[in-house]
Enzyme design. Structure first.
Site, PDB file in Angstrom:
ATOM      1  N   TYR A   1       0.888  -1.148   0.000  1.00  0.00           N
ATOM      2  CA  TYR A   1       0.000   0.000   0.000  1.00  0.00           C
ATOM      3  C   TYR A   1       0.930   1.202   0.000  1.00  0.00           C
ATOM      4  CZ  TYR A   1      -4.491  -2.244   1.056  1.00  0.00           C
ATOM      5  OH  TYR A   1      -5.660  -2.961   0.992  1.00  0.00           O
TER       6      TYR A   1
ATOM      7  N   ASP B   1      -6.218  -0.521  -6.238  1.00  0.00           N
ATOM      8  CA  ASP B   1      -7.685  -0.386  -6.225  1.00  0.00           C
ATOM      9  C   ASP B   1      -8.221   0.175  -4.908  1.00  0.00           C
ATOM     10  OD1 ASP B   1      -7.334  -2.492  -4.505  1.00  0.00           O
ATOM     11  OD2 ASP B   1      -8.169  -4.011  -5.847  1.00  0.00           O
TER      12      ASP B   1
ATOM     13  N   HIS C   1     -10.271  -6.779  -5.302  1.00  0.00           N
ATOM     14  CA  HIS C   1     -10.017  -6.741  -3.856  1.00  0.00           C
ATOM     15  C   HIS C   1     -11.020  -7.630  -3.103  1.00  0.00           C
ATOM     16  CE1 HIS C   1      -7.468  -3.969  -1.255  1.00  0.00           C
ATOM     17  NE2 HIS C   1      -8.080  -4.688  -0.342  1.00  0.00           N
TER      18      HIS C   1
HETATM   19  C1  LIG Z   1      -9.749  -9.822   5.106  1.00  0.00           C
HETATM   20  C2  LIG Z   1      -9.110  -9.330   3.848  1.00  0.00           C
HETATM   21  C3  LIG Z   1      -8.050  -8.454   3.930  1.00  0.00           C
HETATM   22  C4  LIG Z   1      -7.426  -7.998   2.765  1.00  0.00           C
HETATM   23  N1  LIG Z   1      -6.351  -7.177   2.877  1.00  0.00           N
HETATM   24  C5  LIG Z   1      -5.724  -6.769   1.756  1.00  0.00           C
HETATM   25  C6  LIG Z   1      -4.573  -5.945   1.852  1.00  0.00           C
HETATM   26  O1  LIG Z   1      -4.131  -5.580   2.951  1.00  0.00           O
HETATM   27  N2  LIG Z   1      -3.980  -5.558   0.701  1.00  0.00           N
HETATM   28  C7  LIG Z   1      -4.446  -5.942  -0.525  1.00  0.00           C
HETATM   29  O2  LIG Z   1      -3.866  -5.565  -1.542  1.00  0.00           O
HETATM   30  N3  LIG Z   1      -5.516  -6.737  -0.638  1.00  0.00           N
HETATM   31  C8  LIG Z   1      -6.157  -7.157   0.467  1.00  0.00           C
HETATM   32  N4  LIG Z   1      -7.245  -7.970   0.355  1.00  0.00           N
HETATM   33  C9  LIG Z   1      -7.678  -8.435  -0.983  1.00  0.00           C
HETATM   34  C10 LIG Z   1      -7.017  -9.776  -1.320  1.00  0.00           C
HETATM   35  O3  LIG Z   1      -5.644  -9.617  -1.577  1.00  0.00           O
HETATM   36  C11 LIG Z   1      -7.648 -10.413  -2.563  1.00  0.00           C
HETATM   37  O4  LIG Z   1      -7.718  -9.476  -3.587  1.00  0.00           O
HETATM   38  C12 LIG Z   1      -9.029 -11.008  -2.279  1.00  0.00           C
HETATM   39  O5  LIG Z   1      -9.117 -11.475  -0.968  1.00  0.00           O
HETATM   40  C13 LIG Z   1      -9.307 -12.160  -3.221  1.00  0.00           C
HETATM   41  O6  LIG Z   1     -10.587 -12.615  -3.045  1.00  0.00           O
HETATM   42  P1  LIG Z   1     -10.990 -13.920  -2.188  1.00  0.00           P
HETATM   43  O7  LIG Z   1     -10.920 -13.529  -0.758  1.00  0.00           O
HETATM   44  O8  LIG Z   1     -12.368 -14.185  -2.665  1.00  0.00           O
HETATM   45  O9  LIG Z   1     -10.038 -15.046  -2.525  1.00  0.00           O
HETATM   46  C14 LIG Z   1      -7.893  -8.428   1.499  1.00  0.00           C
HETATM   47  C15 LIG Z   1      -8.970  -9.310   1.428  1.00  0.00           C
HETATM   48  C16 LIG Z   1      -9.577  -9.767   2.581  1.00  0.00           C
HETATM   49  C17 LIG Z   1     -10.714 -10.741   2.473  1.00  0.00           C
END
Ligand SMILES: Cc1cc2nc3c(=O)[nH]c(=O)nc-3n(C[C@H](O)[C@H](O)[C@H](O)COP(=O)(O)O)c2cc1C
Length: 495
Positions: A238, A266, A357
């Protein structure tokens, strides 16, 4: 020498004009900091005079006190022998979670990623469940992420020798046992006391790549140190409004052997994850200041509390600067159109992650699997596809989902929530089992599809003619439904 303070002494400092807290065995005087706490005063006062470590740990970086508060606020160390004898009353919720954990099914009874989700829902505390499971707004994109896979059907080939199937492949030059990686998800300690290192350990034993989040609960160094010598890890970044902070972090990550830099694009602002926001609001009554204020500042959930530093001015012009500070391959995470994938390639990125995301940002953003084919086509048309790696994430829950993504041109897929759920319920063994289930499912689909290696998986093995046919169920209008039901006339009513 540090002063030793008894828990009884700490307990005396429990008022707004004199508030002490125990965190990781140290006693802090937070009286002056109280009005400035980004998460509000209420939560500090809840633990005034007590040990706040359990509430503090999941949502604060380990070194945050040292970085932001004067050393003078540390009054000394708590007497640990005495602290261990302090009886902490079990709350109703703690009791519910404890009983749910005592009654979990055996790990061998977990047969797919959805099973882990069901168990996690019962064993996670409500704030952790809300943070992990929430999507944005009406959660249409979050649901669509998985349902889009249902619109792709197979064209299986038979009479092929599929005795030996090899699921291993290469991602950004590193070998992996499967074309999947554990994607970056923040706040691992909300689900498991050891946090992200649980995922690191499982990745080590199953030969899977881990993407380390900027907002991990464990420190970056803890996660890297938990990895084996040949284990591949990537960094999710980030970008901080203070670019010096990002530069220091990126240089350090490179020196610790990260094999890829994934810049999240995003999240110029956090999506409305209403489950997460409401959860916080229900748990904590607003304090007097916010209750009486016209500009009500409600605590808006875990996500908002941790993400205020993210720079909304991040743009394509910044890529040249990132290239000047690191030799790591740079990939953009959060690409949602073919045009932006082409731009990433033109700016010298090594690849992209098509991602919304996990449906937590823009509701009605398309699923990654829906746009994958058009992205591959656009890159090819512009002659930008060679050496450029396209990953997708969002809604991948089955080996067949992995196969469909590879068939449409992805080098690999990121999986988020399923690993969080496995980690939260069964720890390292849970994550290992889920990785094993993905392995078995994927291998089975490869065999049924008549392929023995990843390179043989081709676009003509899937039928995507219906991919654009969105059918989205409308969210139930509870308000009018309930109001309508309340309007039923009573028997003796004259209405
Ligand atoms: C609880 C949670 C925290 C997340 N934190 C981040 C993050 O800190 N940075 C980021 O780039 N994406 C984050 N994401 C997005 C994930 O990297 C990813 O794009 C997403 O979880 C994929 O979908 P899925 O959970 O259906 O497999 C987060 C997703 C979740 C569910």
């Amino acid at each position: 020498m540090s002063v030793i303070i008894s828990p009884e002494e700490v307990a005396k400092h429990n008022k707004k004009d004199d508030v002490w807290l125990i965190i990781h065995g140290k006693v802090y005087d937070l009286t002056e900091f109280l009005p400035d706490h980004p998460g509000g005063q209420k939560i500090i006062m809840k633990y005034a005079g007590k040990d706040a470590t359990k509430a503090f740990e999941p949502i604060h970086p380990p070194d945050i006190i040292q970085r932001f508060l004067s050393p003078k606020v540390c009054m000394g160390s708590v007497d640990l022998a005495k602290l261990s004898k302090v009886v902490v009353e079990e709350t109703e919720e703690d009791k519910k979670v404890r009983l749910a954990r005592e009654n979990m099914p055996r790990l061998e009874e977990m047969y797919n990623s959805f099973d882990f989700e069901t168990v996690a829902r019962s064993v996670l505390k409500s704030d952790a469940w809300a943070y992990y499971s929430s999507g944005s707004d009406d959660e249409i994109t979050m649901r669509e992420n998985h349902s889009a896979f249902h619109r792709i059907w197979f064209r299986p080939r038979v009479m092929v020798n599929v005795k030996d199937v090899d699921t291993s492949t290469t991602m950004l030059g590193s070998r992996t046992s499967l074309p999947i990686y554990v994607t970056a998800t923040a706040l691992g300690k909300l689900g498991h006391p050891e946090g992200e290192v649980v995922l690191t350990k499982a990745c080590k034993s199953r030969d899977i790549i881990q993407m380390i989040p900027t907002l991990a609960s464990c420190s970056f160094d803890e996660i890297v140190t938990a990895a084996g010598p040949d284990q591949t890890q990537w960094l999710q970044l980030y970008v901080n409004s203070n670019r010096e902070v990002s530069e220091k972090f990126v240089r350090h990550a490179e020196s610790r052997g990260m094999k890829g830099l994934f810049i999240t694009a995003d999240a110029p602002q956090l999506g409305h994850r209403e489950k997460d926001m409401r959860q916080k609001y229900i748990q904590e009554e607003p304090d007097e200041i916010t209750r009486n204020s016209t500009a009500v500042v409600r605590d808006q959930g875990a996500a908002r509390a941790i993400s205020q530093f993210i720079d909304p001015s991040l743009c394509w012009d910044d890529i040249a600067w990132f290239k000047s500070i690191t030799k790591m391959p740079i990939l953009i995470k959060g690409i949602q159109t073919a045009e932006d994938a082409v731009l990433a390639a033109r700016h010298g990125c090594k690849g992209v992650v098509l991602s919304n995301h996990g449906g937590r940002q823009l509701d009605f953003a398309p699923s990654a699997i829906e746009i994958l084919a058009e992205v591959m086509e656009a890159l090819k048309r512009e002659n930008l596809d060679q050496g450029f790696e396209v990953y997708i994430d969002g809604g991948i829950r089955r080996g067949s989902d992995i196969f469909k993504a590879i068939a449409l041109g992805a080098t690999g897929v990121g999986i988020g929530r399923p690993f969080l759920y496995a980690m939260s319920s069964y720890g390292v063994e849970g994550v290992e089992r889920l990785m094993g289930l993905f392995q078995d499912e994927f291998e089975m689909v490869m065999r049924f599809m008549g392929v023995t290696k990843i390179a043989d998986i081709k676009p003509d093995m899937v039928d995507i003619r219906n991919i654009k046919d969105h059918f989205v169920s409308n969210p139930t209008d509870y308000l009018s439904k309930l109001a309508y039901e309340k309007m039923q006339p009573r028997h003796n009513s004259k209405l």
